[in-house]
Scaffold this active site. Sequence first.
Site, PDB file in Angstrom:
ATOM      1  N   ASP A  65      -7.766  -4.961   8.621  1.00  0.00           N
ATOM      2  CA  ASP A  65      -7.353  -3.705   7.982  1.00  0.00           C
ATOM      3  C   ASP A  65      -7.235  -3.835   6.474  1.00  0.00           C
ATOM      4  O   ASP A  65      -6.508  -3.076   5.844  1.00  0.00           O
ATOM      5  CB  ASP A  65      -6.015  -3.228   8.592  1.00  0.00           C
ATOM      6  CG  ASP A  65      -4.896  -4.242   8.409  1.00  0.00           C
ATOM      7  OD1 ASP A  65      -5.154  -5.335   7.877  1.00  0.00           O
ATOM      8  OD2 ASP A  65      -3.750  -3.939   8.792  1.00  0.00           O
ATOM      9  N   GLU A 124       0.822  -1.211   0.000  1.00  0.00           N
ATOM     10  CA  GLU A 124       0.000   0.000   0.000  1.00  0.00           C
ATOM     11  C   GLU A 124       0.859   1.266   0.000  1.00  0.00           C
ATOM     12  O   GLU A 124       1.953   1.281   0.578  1.00  0.00           O
ATOM     13  CB  GLU A 124      -0.875   0.013   1.266  1.00  0.00           C
ATOM     14  CG  GLU A 124      -1.815  -1.156   1.321  1.00  0.00           C
ATOM     15  CD  GLU A 124      -2.403  -1.399   2.707  1.00  0.00           C
ATOM     16  OE1 GLU A 124      -3.565  -1.829   2.761  1.00  0.00           O
ATOM     17  OE2 GLU A 124      -1.729  -1.183   3.720  1.00  0.00           O
TER      18      GLU A 124
HETATM   19  P1  NAD Z   1       2.555 -10.683  13.211  1.00  0.00           P
HETATM   20  O1  NAD Z   1       2.421 -11.626  12.069  1.00  0.00           O
HETATM   21  O2  NAD Z   1       3.882 -10.383  13.754  1.00  0.00           O
HETATM   22  O3  NAD Z   1       1.651 -11.192  14.432  1.00  0.00           O
HETATM   23  C1  NAD Z   1       0.333 -11.634  14.267  1.00  0.00           C
HETATM   24  C2  NAD Z   1       0.023 -12.703  15.297  1.00  0.00           C
HETATM   25  O4  NAD Z   1      -1.376 -13.041  15.194  1.00  0.00           O
HETATM   26  C3  NAD Z   1       0.802 -14.002  15.072  1.00  0.00           C
HETATM   27  O5  NAD Z   1       1.561 -14.305  16.232  1.00  0.00           O
HETATM   28  C4  NAD Z   1      -0.282 -15.038  14.803  1.00  0.00           C
HETATM   29  O6  NAD Z   1       0.014 -16.330  15.325  1.00  0.00           O
HETATM   30  C5  NAD Z   1      -1.477 -14.410  15.512  1.00  0.00           C
HETATM   31  N1  NAD Z   1      -2.791 -14.913  15.065  1.00  0.00           N
HETATM   32  C6  NAD Z   1      -3.204 -15.156  13.805  1.00  0.00           C
HETATM   33  N2  NAD Z   1      -4.495 -15.597  13.827  1.00  0.00           N
HETATM   34  C7  NAD Z   1      -4.872 -15.609  15.127  1.00  0.00           C
HETATM   35  C8  NAD Z   1      -6.081 -15.957  15.784  1.00  0.00           C
HETATM   36  N3  NAD Z   1      -7.162 -16.389  15.117  1.00  0.00           N
HETATM   37  N4  NAD Z   1      -6.144 -15.845  17.141  1.00  0.00           N
HETATM   38  C9  NAD Z   1      -5.049 -15.414  17.845  1.00  0.00           C
HETATM   39  N5  NAD Z   1      -3.882 -15.087  17.270  1.00  0.00           N
HETATM   40  C10 NAD Z   1      -3.789 -15.181  15.931  1.00  0.00           C
HETATM   41  O7  NAD Z   1       1.821  -9.338  12.725  1.00  0.00           O
HETATM   42  P2  NAD Z   1       1.916  -7.881  13.381  1.00  0.00           P
HETATM   43  O8  NAD Z   1       2.972  -7.070  12.741  1.00  0.00           O
HETATM   44  O9  NAD Z   1       1.870  -8.016  14.879  1.00  0.00           O
HETATM   45  O10 NAD Z   1       0.523  -7.274  12.868  1.00  0.00           O
HETATM   46  C11 NAD Z   1      -0.687  -7.748  13.415  1.00  0.00           C
HETATM   47  C12 NAD Z   1      -1.839  -7.216  12.592  1.00  0.00           C
HETATM   48  O11 NAD Z   1      -1.962  -5.811  12.757  1.00  0.00           O
HETATM   49  C13 NAD Z   1      -1.705  -7.450  11.088  1.00  0.00           C
HETATM   50  O12 NAD Z   1      -2.934  -7.945  10.610  1.00  0.00           O
HETATM   51  C14 NAD Z   1      -1.392  -6.087  10.516  1.00  0.00           C
HETATM   52  O13 NAD Z   1      -1.858  -5.957   9.201  1.00  0.00           O
HETATM   53  C15 NAD Z   1      -2.149  -5.216  11.482  1.00  0.00           C
HETATM   54  N6  NAD Z   1      -1.674  -3.841  11.586  1.00  0.00           N
HETATM   55  C16 NAD Z   1      -2.599  -2.862  11.655  1.00  0.00           C
HETATM   56  C17 NAD Z   1      -2.206  -1.546  11.803  1.00  0.00           C
HETATM   57  C18 NAD Z   1      -3.234  -0.471  11.947  1.00  0.00           C
HETATM   58  O14 NAD Z   1      -2.885   0.716  11.905  1.00  0.00           O
HETATM   59  N7  NAD Z   1      -4.479  -0.815  12.153  1.00  0.00           N
HETATM   60  C19 NAD Z   1      -0.843  -1.209  11.851  1.00  0.00           C
HETATM   61  C20 NAD Z   1       0.087  -2.250  11.817  1.00  0.00           C
HETATM   62  C21 NAD Z   1      -0.332  -3.568  11.691  1.00  0.00           C
END
Ligand code: NAD
Length: 360
Positions: free
Chosen positions: A235, A64
């Site tokens: 998101d 993005e």
């Molecule tokens: P990451 O991959 O490091 O961590 C995600 C974790 O979620 C993993 O440990 C995974 O095992 C766990 N997970 C997956 N499905 C699950 C479920 N059903 N129940 C419990 N745990 C589960 O990713 P990250 O960098 O920590 O990012 C997390 C999320 O936040 C991503 O989806 C990312 O796109 C989003 N994000 C959003 C924003 C925002 O501004 N809203 C900003 C950054 C990241």
Amino acid sequence: MLKNITPARTLFLSVEGVAAIMKKKGAAACIEGIAHYINEDFLRWEDFDKTARVASHSDDGVIELMPIADKETYTFKYVNGHPRNSRFGLSTVMAFGVLSDVETGTPELLSELTLTTAMRTAAMSAVAAKALAKPEPKSMALIGNGAQSEFQALAFSHLLGVKRFHLYDVDPSATTKLQRNLDQLGLESQAFSSTRDAVQGTDIVTTVTADKTNATIITPDMIEPGMHINGVGGDCPGKTELHRDVLKEARVFVEYEPQSRVEGDVQQMPPDFPVTEIWRVLAGHAPGRQSPDDVTIFDSVGFALEDFSALRFMRDVATTLDLCESISLVPALENPRNLFGFAYEKNAGQTRPLRDVVAY
Ligand code: NAD
């Protein structure tokens, strides 16, 4: 009046530079500083030329671009979201960005934004929760214990006074990592074996999972009166975390409505489903929490204005601490019309007559 511009040296803030800032100032202080800049910028919402981000989707993820500008400053962020990246030993989210001068278009700062995004997302979550959650929340469930999770815990402990964190992740090793890091930060946490158990009895629920699917991590039977849900991981189109009936029964707040309707958990709802942009609450134009039993949801997707604030903050701190390098990203020309001559005459750092270097 003409600006006094040093031609075209761009500040570069590396990953190591941001890590050094976090060590020097403390991560909590950085998150607090970014939250302050976010507050400032959201209060002048009308000053910004806003667009929903431009997304390029593929089977495994999304890349993005997130641009925004006011009359003086333009920023953009490049960011990806690839939930299955850990199979390659890569992060789910990686980012960098640029801050430019609107009057001349000069790129003033090129910065890493992976660490910075984690801090700005946590800062934004805390800014929203301050306006929406019950006063003095004691506990928070953290569902999804990956890269973003420590930053979220730190923000809610430092800015809202949350004392206890209930942890759950489908991958127990992620929870072990988070618990170890929270221990070192002096934050109390407990691991649970399901989302349902982790959520029970908490004041705030943060979902920060990564899975490219319409998940139903939080279902209506888990909701307790007065809960605030900070939904961070839903998101992207086809990537949600909350059961639609959870949204139906709650008051839902978003960053920038045109983007959130496409990317947020509210993508599951009809176009007339009521949502409130959070800037309106911060500016006192719309109510936040209205009663102790309200269930509030901050349906976070990440909006370009938060990166604008974060880039401003990091530039200001890095400059004060002298942690920026200066790089040659665009040419500094003695004669702006003689770009061709610059390329040849300055080749390999040597000034040579054009005819000598072009002739071969
Ligand atoms: P990451 O991959 O490091 O961590 C995600 C974790 O979620 C993993 O440990 C995974 O095992 C766990 N997970 C997956 N499905 C699950 C479920 N059903 N129940 C419990 N745990 C589960 O990713 P990250 O960098 O920590 O990012 C997390 C999320 O936040 C991503 O989806 C990312 O796109 C989003 N994000 C959003 C924003 C925002 O501004 N809203 C900003 C950054 C990241």
